[in-house]
Scaffold this motif. Sequence first.
Motif, mmCIF file in Angstrom:
data_model
loop_
_atom_site.group_PDB
_atom_site.id
_atom_site.type_symbol
_atom_site.label_atom_id
_atom_site.label_comp_id
_atom_site.label_asym_id
_atom_site.label_seq_id
_atom_site.Cartn_x
_atom_site.Cartn_y
_atom_site.Cartn_z
ATOM 1 N N UNK A 1 5.265 -9.032 -12.440
ATOM 2 C CA UNK A 1 6.215 -8.440 -11.495
ATOM 3 C C UNK A 1 7.428 -9.352 -11.392
ATOM 4 N N UNK A 2 8.585 -8.735 -11.203
ATOM 5 C CA UNK A 2 9.848 -9.463 -11.095
ATOM 6 C C UNK A 2 10.518 -9.090 -9.781
ATOM 7 N N UNK A 3 10.880 -10.079 -8.964
ATOM 8 C CA UNK A 3 11.492 -9.754 -7.676
ATOM 9 C C UNK A 3 12.863 -9.093 -7.819
ATOM 10 N N UNK A 4 13.096 -8.144 -6.922
ATOM 11 C CA UNK A 4 14.378 -7.440 -6.785
ATOM 12 C C UNK A 4 14.801 -6.654 -8.019
ATOM 13 N N UNK A 5 13.879 -6.403 -8.927
ATOM 14 C CA UNK A 5 14.169 -5.581 -10.100
ATOM 15 C C UNK A 5 14.035 -4.111 -9.693
ATOM 16 N N UNK A 6 15.090 -3.340 -9.922
ATOM 17 C CA UNK A 6 15.064 -1.932 -9.557
ATOM 18 C C UNK A 6 14.212 -1.153 -10.557
ATOM 19 N N UNK B 1 6.923 -10.334 -1.135
ATOM 20 C CA UNK B 1 6.004 -9.210 -1.309
ATOM 21 C C UNK B 1 5.187 -9.386 -2.580
ATOM 22 N N UNK B 2 5.817 -9.838 -3.660
ATOM 23 C CA UNK B 2 5.101 -10.061 -4.912
ATOM 24 C C UNK B 2 4.002 -11.104 -4.713
ATOM 25 N N UNK B 3 4.305 -12.153 -3.980
ATOM 26 C CA UNK B 3 3.289 -13.177 -3.715
ATOM 27 C C UNK B 3 2.099 -12.568 -2.965
ATOM 28 N N UNK B 4 2.372 -11.735 -1.968
ATOM 29 C CA UNK B 4 1.294 -11.088 -1.219
ATOM 30 C C UNK B 4 0.481 -10.154 -2.116
ATOM 31 N N UNK B 5 1.160 -9.400 -2.975
ATOM 32 C CA UNK B 5 0.465 -8.496 -3.894
ATOM 33 C C UNK B 5 -0.417 -9.303 -4.851
ATOM 34 N N UNK B 6 0.123 -10.382 -5.408
ATOM 35 C CA UNK B 6 -0.639 -11.211 -6.353
ATOM 36 C C UNK B 6 -1.902 -11.747 -5.686
ATOM 37 N N UNK B 7 -1.761 -12.309 -4.506
ATOM 38 C CA UNK B 7 -2.913 -12.883 -3.809
ATOM 39 C C UNK B 7 -3.931 -11.806 -3.442
ATOM 40 N N UNK B 8 -3.453 -10.653 -2.999
ATOM 41 C CA UNK B 8 -4.352 -9.559 -2.619
ATOM 42 C C UNK B 8 -5.110 -9.028 -3.839
ATOM 43 N N UNK B 9 -4.423 -8.885 -4.958
ATOM 44 C CA UNK B 9 -5.087 -8.386 -6.165
ATOM 45 C C UNK B 9 -6.137 -9.382 -6.662
ATOM 46 N N UNK B 10 -5.852 -10.669 -6.532
ATOM 47 C CA UNK B 10 -6.845 -11.673 -6.934
ATOM 48 C C UNK B 10 -8.015 -11.677 -5.945
ATOM 49 N N UNK C 1 6.029 -13.193 -11.071
ATOM 50 C CA UNK C 1 4.588 -13.378 -11.216
ATOM 51 C C UNK C 1 4.262 -13.229 -12.695
ATOM 52 N N UNK C 2 3.726 -14.277 -13.303
ATOM 53 C CA UNK C 2 3.374 -14.286 -14.723
ATOM 54 C C UNK C 2 1.876 -14.244 -14.905
ATOM 55 N N UNK C 3 1.457 -13.765 -16.064
ATOM 56 C CA UNK C 3 0.046 -13.763 -16.401
ATOM 57 C C UNK C 3 -0.166 -13.862 -17.899
ATOM 58 N N UNK C 4 -1.347 -14.342 -18.249
ATOM 59 C CA UNK C 4 -1.796 -14.351 -19.642
ATOM 60 C C UNK C 4 -3.110 -13.572 -19.671
ATOM 61 N N UNK D 1 2.575 -3.796 -16.087
ATOM 62 C CA UNK D 1 3.007 -3.056 -14.909
ATOM 63 C C UNK D 1 1.852 -3.060 -13.918
ATOM 64 N N UNK D 2 2.103 -3.551 -12.734
ATOM 65 C CA UNK D 2 1.072 -3.602 -11.709
ATOM 66 C C UNK D 2 0.979 -2.234 -11.049
ATOM 67 N N UNK D 3 -0.231 -1.724 -10.988
ATOM 68 C CA UNK D 3 -0.480 -0.417 -10.401
ATOM 69 C C UNK D 3 -1.084 -0.608 -9.015
ATOM 70 N N UNK D 4 -0.590 0.153 -8.049
ATOM 71 C CA UNK D 4 -1.139 0.041 -6.712
ATOM 72 C C UNK D 4 -0.522 1.071 -5.793
#
Length: 151
Positions: free
Chosen positions: A31-36, A56-65, A114-117, A139-142
């Motif tokens: 996820x990338x902040x403020x990307x339309x 918000x991205x930080x909250x989403x990342x932590x919640x998904x984990x 938010x990066x991932x491998x 693409x994060x789905x939620x």
Amino acid sequence: MKVMFLEIEDLKKNKFAAQLAEKQMLIGPLMTPNKLIPRVDEQTGEEYEVFFSADTIEKIAYKMMQDKLVDKVNIEHKSSEPAPDTFLVETWLVKDPEHDKSTLYGFKPIQGQWFGIYKVNDGRVWNEYVKTGKVKGFSVEGYFYNNTLTT
């Protein structure tokens, strides 16, 4: 989480990314902040854009984990097309873009990204989707609450 990956040819241009590709591993921003992000209302057909702040991205990342959702991977947001034996091996939020690990792989990160491998053990997913370039990123789905901004 919908999975799309970087093109294999792009991965081969960077020695660190190429090493990941040899192991059937993929890196990219989740996820990338403020990307339309363009969207279309399913009922009205109205087009609009959404975005997520770094907080918000930080909250989403932590919640998904926390909810163990980061390994529920599918193709193009279709639960009927799972990506079996595909799982997250590393994840992080960019705090210092200049010194972020993603720069080793050729990315130009921005603060709050938010990066991932991911490791893709399923040969069908790797060969049919990754190697062919049918998918090109993550693409994060939620289900997210809408907050409308007016100007």
